[in-house]
Design a protein around this motif. Structure first.
Motif, PDB file in Angstrom:
ATOM      1  N   TYR A   5     -35.171  70.793  -9.948  1.00  0.00           N
ATOM      2  CA  TYR A   5     -34.313  70.130 -10.958  1.00  0.00           C
ATOM      3  C   TYR A   5     -35.090  68.998 -11.356  1.00  0.00           C
ATOM      4  O   TYR A   5     -34.851  68.507 -12.561  1.00  0.00           O
ATOM      5  CB  TYR A   5     -33.136  69.563 -10.085  1.00  0.00           C
ATOM      6  N   ASP A   6     -36.078  68.356 -10.596  1.00  0.00           N
ATOM      7  CA  ASP A   6     -36.799  67.168 -11.031  1.00  0.00           C
ATOM      8  C   ASP A   6     -38.512  67.596 -11.231  1.00  0.00           C
ATOM      9  O   ASP A   6     -38.880  68.065 -10.183  1.00  0.00           O
ATOM     10  CB  ASP A   6     -36.892  66.151 -10.197  1.00  0.00           C
ATOM     11  N   LYS A   7     -38.864  67.156 -12.262  1.00  0.00           N
ATOM     12  CA  LYS A   7     -40.296  67.631 -12.680  1.00  0.00           C
ATOM     13  C   LYS A   7     -41.258  66.645 -13.157  1.00  0.00           C
ATOM     14  O   LYS A   7     -40.720  65.703 -13.867  1.00  0.00           O
ATOM     15  CB  LYS A   7     -40.097  68.730 -13.548  1.00  0.00           C
ATOM     16  N   SER A  33     -35.951  63.704 -14.366  1.00  0.00           N
ATOM     17  CA  SER A  33     -34.831  64.122 -13.382  1.00  0.00           C
ATOM     18  C   SER A  33     -33.514  64.320 -13.686  1.00  0.00           C
ATOM     19  O   SER A  33     -33.249  63.814 -14.795  1.00  0.00           O
ATOM     20  CB  SER A  33     -35.052  63.017 -12.214  1.00  0.00           C
ATOM     21  N   ASP A  34     -32.763  64.859 -13.066  1.00  0.00           N
ATOM     22  CA  ASP A  34     -31.076  65.060 -13.179  1.00  0.00           C
ATOM     23  C   ASP A  34     -30.548  63.782 -12.471  1.00  0.00           C
ATOM     24  O   ASP A  34     -31.376  62.752 -12.150  1.00  0.00           O
ATOM     25  CB  ASP A  34     -30.895  66.512 -12.857  1.00  0.00           C
ATOM     26  N   ASN A  35     -29.363  63.962 -12.749  1.00  0.00           N
ATOM     27  CA  ASN A  35     -28.560  62.756 -12.200  1.00  0.00           C
ATOM     28  C   ASN A  35     -28.144  62.733 -10.758  1.00  0.00           C
ATOM     29  O   ASN A  35     -27.687  61.602 -10.343  1.00  0.00           O
ATOM     30  CB  ASN A  35     -27.232  62.528 -13.076  1.00  0.00           C
ATOM     31  N   THR A  36     -28.395  63.565  -9.855  1.00  0.00           N
ATOM     32  CA  THR A  36     -28.455  63.439  -8.209  1.00  0.00           C
ATOM     33  C   THR A  36     -29.776  63.721  -7.640  1.00  0.00           C
ATOM     34  O   THR A  36     -30.586  64.543  -8.212  1.00  0.00           O
ATOM     35  CB  THR A  36     -27.170  64.521  -7.773  1.00  0.00           C
ATOM     36  N   VAL A  37     -29.766  63.119  -6.182  1.00  0.00           N
ATOM     37  CA  VAL A  37     -30.717  63.647  -5.358  1.00  0.00           C
ATOM     38  C   VAL A  37     -32.165  63.081  -6.099  1.00  0.00           C
ATOM     39  O   VAL A  37     -33.064  63.788  -6.821  1.00  0.00           O
ATOM     40  CB  VAL A  37     -31.021  65.071  -5.083  1.00  0.00           C
ATOM     41  N   ASN A  38     -32.565  62.003  -5.660  1.00  0.00           N
ATOM     42  CA  ASN A  38     -33.944  61.153  -6.099  1.00  0.00           C
ATOM     43  C   ASN A  38     -34.881  61.085  -5.154  1.00  0.00           C
ATOM     44  O   ASN A  38     -34.657  60.726  -3.962  1.00  0.00           O
ATOM     45  CB  ASN A  38     -33.366  59.894  -6.804  1.00  0.00           C
ATOM     46  N   LYS A  39     -36.140  61.549  -5.092  1.00  0.00           N
ATOM     47  CA  LYS A  39     -37.243  61.558  -4.216  1.00  0.00           C
ATOM     48  C   LYS A  39     -38.122  60.543  -4.228  1.00  0.00           C
ATOM     49  O   LYS A  39     -37.939  59.514  -5.460  1.00  0.00           O
ATOM     50  CB  LYS A  39     -37.525  62.884  -4.145  1.00  0.00           C
ATOM     51  N   THR A  69     -40.622  65.822  -5.463  1.00  0.00           N
ATOM     52  CA  THR A  69     -39.309  65.544  -6.393  1.00  0.00           C
ATOM     53  C   THR A  69     -38.351  66.502  -5.786  1.00  0.00           C
ATOM     54  O   THR A  69     -38.599  67.445  -4.972  1.00  0.00           O
ATOM     55  CB  THR A  69     -39.635  66.056  -8.037  1.00  0.00           C
ATOM     56  N   GLU A  70     -37.034  66.333  -6.266  1.00  0.00           N
ATOM     57  CA  GLU A  70     -36.187  67.543  -5.744  1.00  0.00           C
ATOM     58  C   GLU A  70     -36.413  68.899  -6.523  1.00  0.00           C
ATOM     59  O   GLU A  70     -36.754  68.691  -7.672  1.00  0.00           O
ATOM     60  CB  GLU A  70     -34.818  67.009  -6.475  1.00  0.00           C
ATOM     61  N   LYS A  71     -36.905  69.857  -5.861  1.00  0.00           N
ATOM     62  CA  LYS A  71     -37.607  71.036  -6.251  1.00  0.00           C
ATOM     63  C   LYS A  71     -36.538  71.624  -7.368  1.00  0.00           C
ATOM     64  O   LYS A  71     -35.628  71.549  -7.306  1.00  0.00           O
ATOM     65  CB  LYS A  71     -37.630  71.641  -4.934  1.00  0.00           C
TER      66      LYS A  71
END
Ligand SMILES: [Ca+2]
Ligand SMILES: [Ca+2]
Ligand SMILES: [Ca+2]
Ligand SMILES: [Ca+2]
Length: 569
Positions: A512-514, A551-557, A508-510
């Motif tokens: 910000y996304d969990k 997750s938030d609204n940008t950078v998706n892994k 995940t985006e470290k």
């Protein structure tokens, strides 16, 4: 305890022979104040005759009294116990002759025992008469609503009432420094618990002379390091609120109750009316507290950066045996990863405190860290004192730390010989386990005064590694996950007592996304962020685990993929 004997034990009088009258007198009344000497019924004694008597032998008791204590000792009433005729309850006319009568009967071979008719009372309820006590869920959680309307979990409190029930409600000899925005030392619920410096008290308090030679003129009730004067009056509310949790006067029929009904609070003001202060002034306050030989320092503040000078000040306090209790911070972040000061100073006498709500969950705002945050304590919607004879509810790790400072003071009132290390160790080891705190604080739970006092360590409910068994279960998020994801997968394994997930991959985006590991009731036990392969999650107690990806609204892994779970049945 029968120390009262010593007071009214007297030598038997010289024997004389006079008749004894028996008559009904006035109703018996209690003598002796509770808590001073044992209470007993005035003029009454219980007498047990030696050997089993099949018939009532009141006359034998009367003659024994007559023979031993003299005929001036009038017996008003004599009655055998219904369940045991060998025991008589005897009432004599003059309470002042009771001790002599008891002494005489003890010397009589016909009498097996003679003793006062003690008065017993129900154990003290421990509940103070302060009208707002029922709102203090941190002290006694009966499942009442908090000030925000959240339903409490009965028992999710610091367990202080059982300690109060033993008559242990604190002691003015224990001094706690509240380093904060000051304390309204005139507040009717605090005034009796404010420390008074004996070297500057009375006439010396306003003579403009540093009578005790400690470098501070007229420092009778602490010091104001912000304004550099002797008046630590609170112009913010924060310090007064903290002080009330530690030691608002208990049982005074007024307002709230502190963890301690009686304690000495040393107000040391360094935060201004706006609630901020400098490193220099906080160091002055810590050094002052050390000089005044307090036992506990409460630091419900933080921020700024690392200060070597502050760390040294705390070490100097340690060398004087002082316990330093610190709020862990309100940034929702891990102090293991991102240090928060002063709570992160790694000194043996430091205790960092996270905040819990009335359901033993970590407060939404609280910092955490299973290496660096030692304990958790109530800190959501805590009612306490604020200046000008008022009360208010407040939330923060600032409110949690004073619960722990209060506990430390209460423990020290019972065990003044305990060291900071002993208290810190007990606070951590005896905390009540809670699933939502297991991975959040070193103690894995919420503090309990009763447990700490008794050294009761709750049973270890953690499963052993060798008990886990694999179950195939395939779960994955979309790859990549979309923005603002709220993936939720409920995993149930019938009959499982513990359950956890083994991930092939998490990415995940470290920060910000969990990926979250939660229980059915919403308790989040673990948050995983960044890149991990072959990752074993924390476990959930019970048969259901809720796996989430937020997750938030940008950078998706990539998200996550798992091919098995592990369970213990
Ligand atoms: Ca002085
Ligand atoms: Ca003076
Ligand atoms: Ca009160
Ligand atoms: Ca993102």
């Amino acid at each position: 305890m029968r120390r009262a004997y010593a007071v009214w034990w007297v030598v038997p009088a010289v024997l004389t022979v006079v008749s004894i009258t028996l008559w009904q007198g006035n109703a018996a009344k209690a003598v002796g104040a509770p808590g001073t000497s044992p209470e007993r019924v005035a003029g009454e004694l219980l007498v047990k005759l030696r050997g089993l008597k099949t018939t009532y032998a009141g006359s034998a008791v009367v003659s024994a009294i007559q023979k031993g204590a003299g005929t001036d000792t009038r017996v008003l009433e004599i009655e055998a116990l219904k369940t045991d005729p060998s025991v008589s309850r005897v009432r004599i006319a003059e309470d002042s002759r009771l001790a002599m009568t008891l002494a005489a009967l003890k010397d009589n071979p016909l009498i097996q025992y003679a003793e006062p008719n003690w008065i017993y009372r129900t154990a003290d309820s421990g509940i103070p008469d302060d009208p707002e006590f029922g709102k203090l869920w941190g002290l006694q959680n009966t499942g009442q609503l908090d000030a925000a309307g959240q339903l409490g979990l009965a028992g999710a409190d610091i367990g202080v009432v059982p300690v109060w029930q033993r008559g242990l409600t604190g002691n003015r000899d224990v001094v706690v420094a509240v380093i904060d925005s000051g304390v309204d030392w005139e507040h009717p619920d605090l005034a009796s618990n404010i420390y008074l410096n004996p070297g500057e008290a009375g006439d010396k308090s306003s003579n403009g002379i540093d009578d005790d030679g400690n470098g501070f003129v007229d420092d009778v009730r602490g010091w104001n390091f912000a304004a550099k004067n002797n008046n630590p009056m609170d112009d913010n509310n924060h310090g007064t609120h903290c002080a009330g949790t530690i030691g608002a006067a208990g049982g005074n029929g007024t307002g709230v109750t502190g963890v301690n009904w009686k304690v000495s609070i040393l107000p040391l003001k360094f935060l201004t009316a706006q609630g901020n202060g400098t490193s220099a002034n906080s160091i002055e306050a810590v050094n002052y507290a050390r000089m005044m030989k307090v036992r506990v320092i409460n630091n419900s503040w933080g921020g700024g950066g690392y200060s070597k000078i502050m760390e040294d000040a705390i070490k100097a306090a340690r060398d004087e045996g002082i316990l330093v209790i610190n709020a862990s911070g309100n940034e929702k972040s891990s102090n293991d990863d991102k240090p928060h000061y002063p709570s992160n100073y790694n000194v043996e006498n430091m205790v960092a405190v996270a905040a819990t709500d009335n359901r033993d969950q970590l407060a939404s705002f609280s910092n955490f860290g299973k290496r660096t945050v030692h304990v958790a304590a109530p800190g959501v919607k805590i009612l306490s004192t604020i200046p000008k004879n008022k009360y208010a509810a407040a939330s923060g790790t600032s409110m949690a730390a004073p619960h722990v400072s209060g506990i430390a003071a209460l423990l020290l009132s019972v065990h003044p010989e305990w060291t900071y290390a002993e208290i810190k160790d007990r606070l951590i080891r005896t905390s009540m386990r809670a699933q939502g705190l297991r991975t959040r604080v070193l103690a894995k739970g919420r503090v309990s005064v009763a447990n700490a006092l008794d050294g009761f360590v709750p049973p270890n409910d953690e499963p052993e590694e060798k008990w886990w068994r694999d179950e195939t279960r395939e779960m994955e998020s979309p790859h990549p996950y979309p923005p603002n994801s709220n993936v939720e997968i409920k995993i149930t394994e019938a009959g499982a007592r513990y359950i956890r997930v083994v991930f092939d991959r998490i990415e995940t985006e470290k920060t910000y996304d969990k990926v979250q590991i939660a229980a059915l009731d919403g308790t989040v036990v673990e948050e995983i962020s960044g890149i991990h392969d072959n990752y074993v999650s924390e476990y959930i107690k019970g048969d259901t685990l809720v796996l989430k990806l937020v997750s938030d609204n940008t950078v998706n892994k990539y998200g996550f993929k798992a091919t098995k779970i592990q369970v213990i049945k």
